[in-house]
Design a protein around this motif. Structure first.
Motif, PDB file in Angstrom:
ATOM      1  N   THR A  85       0.810  -1.223   0.000  1.00  0.00           N
ATOM      2  CA  THR A  85       0.000   0.000   0.000  1.00  0.00           C
ATOM      3  C   THR A  85       0.847   1.278   0.000  1.00  0.00           C
ATOM      4  O   THR A  85       0.318   2.357  -0.276  1.00  0.00           O
ATOM      5  N   ASP A  86       2.134   1.163   0.345  1.00  0.00           N
ATOM      6  CA  ASP A  86       2.954   2.376   0.496  1.00  0.00           C
ATOM      7  C   ASP A  86       3.742   2.680  -0.774  1.00  0.00           C
ATOM      8  O   ASP A  86       3.939   1.811  -1.619  1.00  0.00           O
ATOM      9  N   SER A  87       4.193   3.916  -0.881  1.00  0.00           N
ATOM     10  CA  SER A  87       5.019   4.364  -2.008  1.00  0.00           C
ATOM     11  C   SER A  87       6.081   5.308  -1.460  1.00  0.00           C
ATOM     12  O   SER A  87       5.850   5.963  -0.440  1.00  0.00           O
ATOM     13  N   PRO A  88       7.231   5.408  -2.141  1.00  0.00           N
ATOM     14  CA  PRO A  88       8.261   6.334  -1.673  1.00  0.00           C
ATOM     15  C   PRO A  88       7.712   7.758  -1.623  1.00  0.00           C
ATOM     16  O   PRO A  88       6.875   8.136  -2.444  1.00  0.00           O
ATOM     17  N   SER A  89       8.177   8.501  -0.635  1.00  0.00           N
ATOM     18  CA  SER A  89       7.599   9.834  -0.449  1.00  0.00           C
ATOM     19  C   SER A  89       8.510  10.688   0.426  1.00  0.00           C
ATOM     20  O   SER A  89       9.589  10.251   0.824  1.00  0.00           O
ATOM     21  N   LEU A  90       8.047  11.907   0.725  1.00  0.00           N
ATOM     22  CA  LEU A  90       8.729  12.771   1.685  1.00  0.00           C
ATOM     23  C   LEU A  90       7.804  12.908   2.883  1.00  0.00           C
ATOM     24  O   LEU A  90       6.657  13.352   2.751  1.00  0.00           O
ATOM     25  N   ARG A  91       8.337  12.514   4.047  1.00  0.00           N
ATOM     26  CA  ARG A  91       7.520  12.515   5.252  1.00  0.00           C
ATOM     27  C   ARG A  91       7.853  13.738   6.108  1.00  0.00           C
ATOM     28  O   ARG A  91       9.028  14.066   6.295  1.00  0.00           O
ATOM     29  N   VAL A  92       6.839  14.373   6.634  1.00  0.00           N
ATOM     30  CA  VAL A  92       7.038  15.593   7.431  1.00  0.00           C
ATOM     31  C   VAL A  92       7.722  15.238   8.754  1.00  0.00           C
ATOM     32  O   VAL A  92       7.332  14.282   9.423  1.00  0.00           O
ATOM     33  N   ARG A  93       8.754  16.011   9.097  1.00  0.00           N
ATOM     34  CA  ARG A  93       9.488  15.772  10.352  1.00  0.00           C
ATOM     35  C   ARG A  93       8.652  16.142  11.571  1.00  0.00           C
ATOM     36  O   ARG A  93       7.741  16.970  11.479  1.00  0.00           O
ATOM     37  N   PRO A  94       8.999  15.608  12.758  1.00  0.00           N
ATOM     38  CA  PRO A  94       8.244  15.951  13.969  1.00  0.00           C
ATOM     39  C   PRO A  94       8.210  17.452  14.256  1.00  0.00           C
ATOM     40  O   PRO A  94       7.181  17.986  14.674  1.00  0.00           O
ATOM     41  N   GLN A  95       9.329  18.139  14.045  1.00  0.00           N
ATOM     42  CA  GLN A  95       9.381  19.603  14.237  1.00  0.00           C
ATOM     43  C   GLN A  95       9.695  20.219  12.882  1.00  0.00           C
ATOM     44  O   GLN A  95      10.839  20.551  12.599  1.00  0.00           O
ATOM     45  N   MET A 262      -8.153 -14.701  -0.695  1.00  0.00           N
ATOM     46  CA  MET A 262      -7.623 -13.688   0.227  1.00  0.00           C
ATOM     47  C   MET A 262      -6.736 -12.698  -0.514  1.00  0.00           C
ATOM     48  O   MET A 262      -5.958 -13.086  -1.387  1.00  0.00           O
ATOM     49  N   ILE A 263      -6.869 -11.417  -0.166  1.00  0.00           N
ATOM     50  CA  ILE A 263      -5.862 -10.450  -0.629  1.00  0.00           C
ATOM     51  C   ILE A 263      -5.170  -9.844   0.598  1.00  0.00           C
ATOM     52  O   ILE A 263      -5.808  -9.581   1.619  1.00  0.00           O
ATOM     53  N   VAL A 264      -3.864  -9.673   0.474  1.00  0.00           N
ATOM     54  CA  VAL A 264      -3.042  -9.156   1.567  1.00  0.00           C
ATOM     55  C   VAL A 264      -2.381  -7.870   1.076  1.00  0.00           C
ATOM     56  O   VAL A 264      -1.543  -7.910   0.178  1.00  0.00           O
ATOM     57  N   LEU A 265      -2.802  -6.746   1.634  1.00  0.00           N
ATOM     58  CA  LEU A 265      -2.204  -5.462   1.242  1.00  0.00           C
ATOM     59  C   LEU A 265      -1.315  -4.999   2.390  1.00  0.00           C
ATOM     60  O   LEU A 265      -1.810  -4.508   3.408  1.00  0.00           O
ATOM     61  N   ASN A 266      -0.023  -5.192   2.220  1.00  0.00           N
ATOM     62  CA  ASN A 266       0.935  -4.867   3.284  1.00  0.00           C
ATOM     63  C   ASN A 266       1.419  -3.426   3.181  1.00  0.00           C
ATOM     64  O   ASN A 266       1.598  -2.901   2.093  1.00  0.00           O
ATOM     65  N   ASP A 267       1.699  -2.838   4.323  1.00  0.00           N
ATOM     66  CA  ASP A 267       2.320  -1.512   4.373  1.00  0.00           C
ATOM     67  C   ASP A 267       3.851  -1.698   4.437  1.00  0.00           C
ATOM     68  O   ASP A 267       4.349  -2.813   4.626  1.00  0.00           O
ATOM     69  N   HIS A 268       4.590  -0.603   4.275  1.00  0.00           N
ATOM     70  CA  HIS A 268       6.023  -0.530   4.578  1.00  0.00           C
ATOM     71  C   HIS A 268       6.932  -1.395   3.718  1.00  0.00           C
ATOM     72  O   HIS A 268       8.049  -1.705   4.125  1.00  0.00           O
ATOM     73  N   GLU A 269       6.490  -1.762   2.493  1.00  0.00           N
ATOM     74  CA  GLU A 269       7.377  -2.527   1.610  1.00  0.00           C
ATOM     75  C   GLU A 269       8.584  -1.693   1.209  1.00  0.00           C
ATOM     76  O   GLU A 269       9.685  -2.198   1.058  1.00  0.00           O
ATOM     77  N   GLU A 270       8.361  -0.387   1.049  1.00  0.00           N
ATOM     78  CA  GLU A 270       9.438   0.483   0.559  1.00  0.00           C
ATOM     79  C   GLU A 270      10.520   0.724   1.608  1.00  0.00           C
ATOM     80  O   GLU A 270      11.558   1.302   1.303  1.00  0.00           O
ATOM     81  N   VAL A 271      10.268   0.311   2.856  1.00  0.00           N
ATOM     82  CA  VAL A 271      11.277   0.515   3.898  1.00  0.00           C
ATOM     83  C   VAL A 271      11.643  -0.811   4.570  1.00  0.00           C
ATOM     84  O   VAL A 271      12.074  -0.833   5.720  1.00  0.00           O
ATOM     85  N   GLY A 272      11.455  -1.919   3.857  1.00  0.00           N
ATOM     86  CA  GLY A 272      11.975  -3.191   4.340  1.00  0.00           C
ATOM     87  C   GLY A 272      10.956  -4.165   4.898  1.00  0.00           C
ATOM     88  O   GLY A 272      11.301  -5.304   5.201  1.00  0.00           O
ATOM     89  N   SER A 273       9.696  -3.752   5.093  1.00  0.00           N
ATOM     90  CA  SER A 273       8.594  -4.672   5.450  1.00  0.00           C
ATOM     91  C   SER A 273       8.624  -5.240   6.866  1.00  0.00           C
ATOM     92  O   SER A 273       7.736  -5.993   7.239  1.00  0.00           O
ATOM     93  N   ALA A 274       9.656  -4.903   7.673  1.00  0.00           N
ATOM     94  CA  ALA A 274       9.747  -5.497   9.019  1.00  0.00           C
ATOM     95  C   ALA A 274       8.947  -4.662  10.019  1.00  0.00           C
ATOM     96  O   ALA A 274       9.515  -4.011  10.904  1.00  0.00           O
ATOM     97  N   THR A 275       7.637  -4.653   9.863  1.00  0.00           N
ATOM     98  CA  THR A 275       6.741  -3.906  10.754  1.00  0.00           C
ATOM     99  C   THR A 275       5.501  -4.761  11.023  1.00  0.00           C
ATOM    100  O   THR A 275       5.272  -5.747  10.322  1.00  0.00           O
ATOM    101  N   PRO A 276       4.671  -4.381  12.004  1.00  0.00           N
ATOM    102  CA  PRO A 276       3.472  -5.182  12.298  1.00  0.00           C
ATOM    103  C   PRO A 276       2.527  -5.331  11.101  1.00  0.00           C
ATOM    104  O   PRO A 276       1.842  -6.344  10.978  1.00  0.00           O
TER     105      PRO A 276
END
Ligand SMILES: [Zn+2]
Length: 439
Positions: A85-95, A262-276
């Motif tokens: 479900t994810d794609s490369p992007s620019l993520r807003v920093r905490p501050q 069944m379809i499985v739509l995983n998040d975080h593939e673009e950053v290695g997939s090691a997430t819940p």
């Protein structure tokens, strides 16, 4: 089967409304519910689940939808398919807020392997998820999509860097700070205060007392566009891999499934997939454990199941044909691509590829092949992760595309439709037709 023009309409509205992985899962949920699927929650008991159509969302960005047939003591194979479900992007920093030379700027972090040069000089908007407190001090989380252009990442003029066209290096820390406006103040405004006002404007039904935190990403709000002399191409953001998510989702929704699917739509593939909610996490295995709690029955289910991992593939680029293996050059509009790799960067085998080819034949869809050159490193995807997590027979396939991981990617107008047709054919196949032959 959905015809081609309906398919395009469906794809365009899905991608245009899905600026982040959270929106992909949310829009998929809306479509599943409209098609009669019931949402399950992981915090509830699934013990008394009967035959039917269900879906579950994990951590807002991962989704598993399935049809279940018969009792849960009798092993039946799953026709399974996955994408991310994810794609490369620019993520807003905490501050994020910065003020330099009267220019208000937004600090970002690079998410995934983005191709960065195309991010410059675009209209950029913001979307994601916001955590906030209401007047009673209760915590909430809400999806946000600003939709309008808010920022840009201006290039440095050629006059100030005559070497700009000769391979200028990009410093992600200092060059990649989008412009968000102008200010005569001495310090930048508070970002969470701005977010609170934005939320109030967009979601008039909620009363926000305080914004606490957020997961926000920049994206280009320009919609998907059909281009080319004959309209044979589509350009747009996040086609890797929302094009596949859409094909799997519509394939399942449109199918008359004779058993389990069944379809499985995983998040975080673009950053290695090691997430819940990623393919290397426990999402799929816990769902299977709950559907078939008896380990012996579950292993029989998995042993008879088949998994199609769909993630876009590299079409041959006319200006860079030398980057491809000369005998394996996938072309746009010539069908989904089977991906193989001797070192198991893809999970495809001769047997799983055979099964996929047989499905393409049945769906009357052409099929192509990709293998990386021996003198270049091969990418990977969720297929090998899923295969090695649960041990299911897997094939890696994908729609051919150009400009992978650019802010605007290019695909053929037919290939996603082809993939959706193969998916529907797969989900509608008899149990025996999705079991692999053994030696
Ligand atoms: Zn991908």
């Amino acid at each position: 089967m959905m015809d081609h023009s309906k398919y395009l309409e469906s794809l365009f509205s899905f991608v245009d409304q899905s600026p982040t992985s959270f929106h992909v899962a949310s829009n998929a949920a809306t479509r599943l519910e409209a098609a009669g699927f019931t949402r399950l929650y992981e915090a509830d008991s699934w013990r008394h689940l009967n035959s039917g159509k269900f879906f579950v969302i994990r951590h807002d960005g991962g989704l598993i939808a399935f049809t279940l047939e018969g009792d849960r003591e009798t092993p039946r194979p799953f026709r399974m398919a996955g994408s991310h479900t994810d794609s490369p992007s620019l993520r807003v920093r905490p501050q994020p807020m910065q003020l330099h030379q009267g220019c208000l700027q937004l600090g970002v972090e690079v998410y995934g392997g983005a191709l960065l040069a195309p991010w410059f000089d675009r209209n950029l908007s913001l979307a994601g998820r916001v955590g906030w407190l209401d007047e009673q001090g209760e915590l909430h989380s809400t999806l946000l999509d600003c939709k309008r252009a808010l920022a840009t990442l201006p290039s440095l003029a050629i006059h100030l860097d005559r070497e700009a066209n000769n391979g200028r290096a990009l410093n992600k820390q200092t060059d990649l700070v989008p412009l968000l406006g102008l200010s005569a103040e001495s310090s930048p405004p508070d970002f969470t205060q701005w977010l609170k006002e934005e939320l109030k404007k967009q979601k008039t039904e909620i009363s926000v007392a305080e914004v606490l935190d957020f997961d926000l990403f920049l994206y280009e709000p320009q919609p998907l566009t059909q281009i080319g002399l004959e309209g044979e191409l589509i350009t747009g953001s996040r086609l890797d891999n929302q094009l596949s998510c859409h094909a799997l989702l519509q394939g399942l929704i449109n199918a008359e499934v004779p058993g389990n699917a069944m379809i499985v739509l995983n998040d975080h593939e673009e950053v290695g997939s090691a997430t819940p909610s990623g393919a290397q996490g426990p999402f799929l295995s816990t769902v299977l454990e709950r559907l078939y709690p008896d380990p012996d029955v579950r292993q029989q289910v998995i042993a008879r199941s088949f998994f199609i991992s769909a993630d876009n593939a590299h079409a041959v680029h006319p200006n860079f044909a030398g980057k491809h293996e000369p005998d394996h050059m996938p072309k746009l509009n010539q069908g989904p691509v089977l991906k193989t790799n001797a070192n198991q960067r893809y999970a495809t085998t001769g047997v799983t590829a055979s099964l996929f080819r047989s499905l393409c034949k049945k769906a009357e869809v052409p099929c192509q092949q990709f293998v990386m050159r021996n003198d270049m490193a091969c990418g990977s995807t969720i297929g090998p992760l899923t295969a090695s997590q649960i041990g299911v027979a897997t094939v890696d396939v994908g729609v051919p595309q150009l400009a992978m991981h650019s802010i605007r990617e290019t695909v053929g107008h037919l290939d996603g439709w082809y993939l959706m047709r193969v998916m529907q054919t797969f989900f509608e196949a008899e149990d025996a037709a999705v079991c692999l032959p053994e030696l």
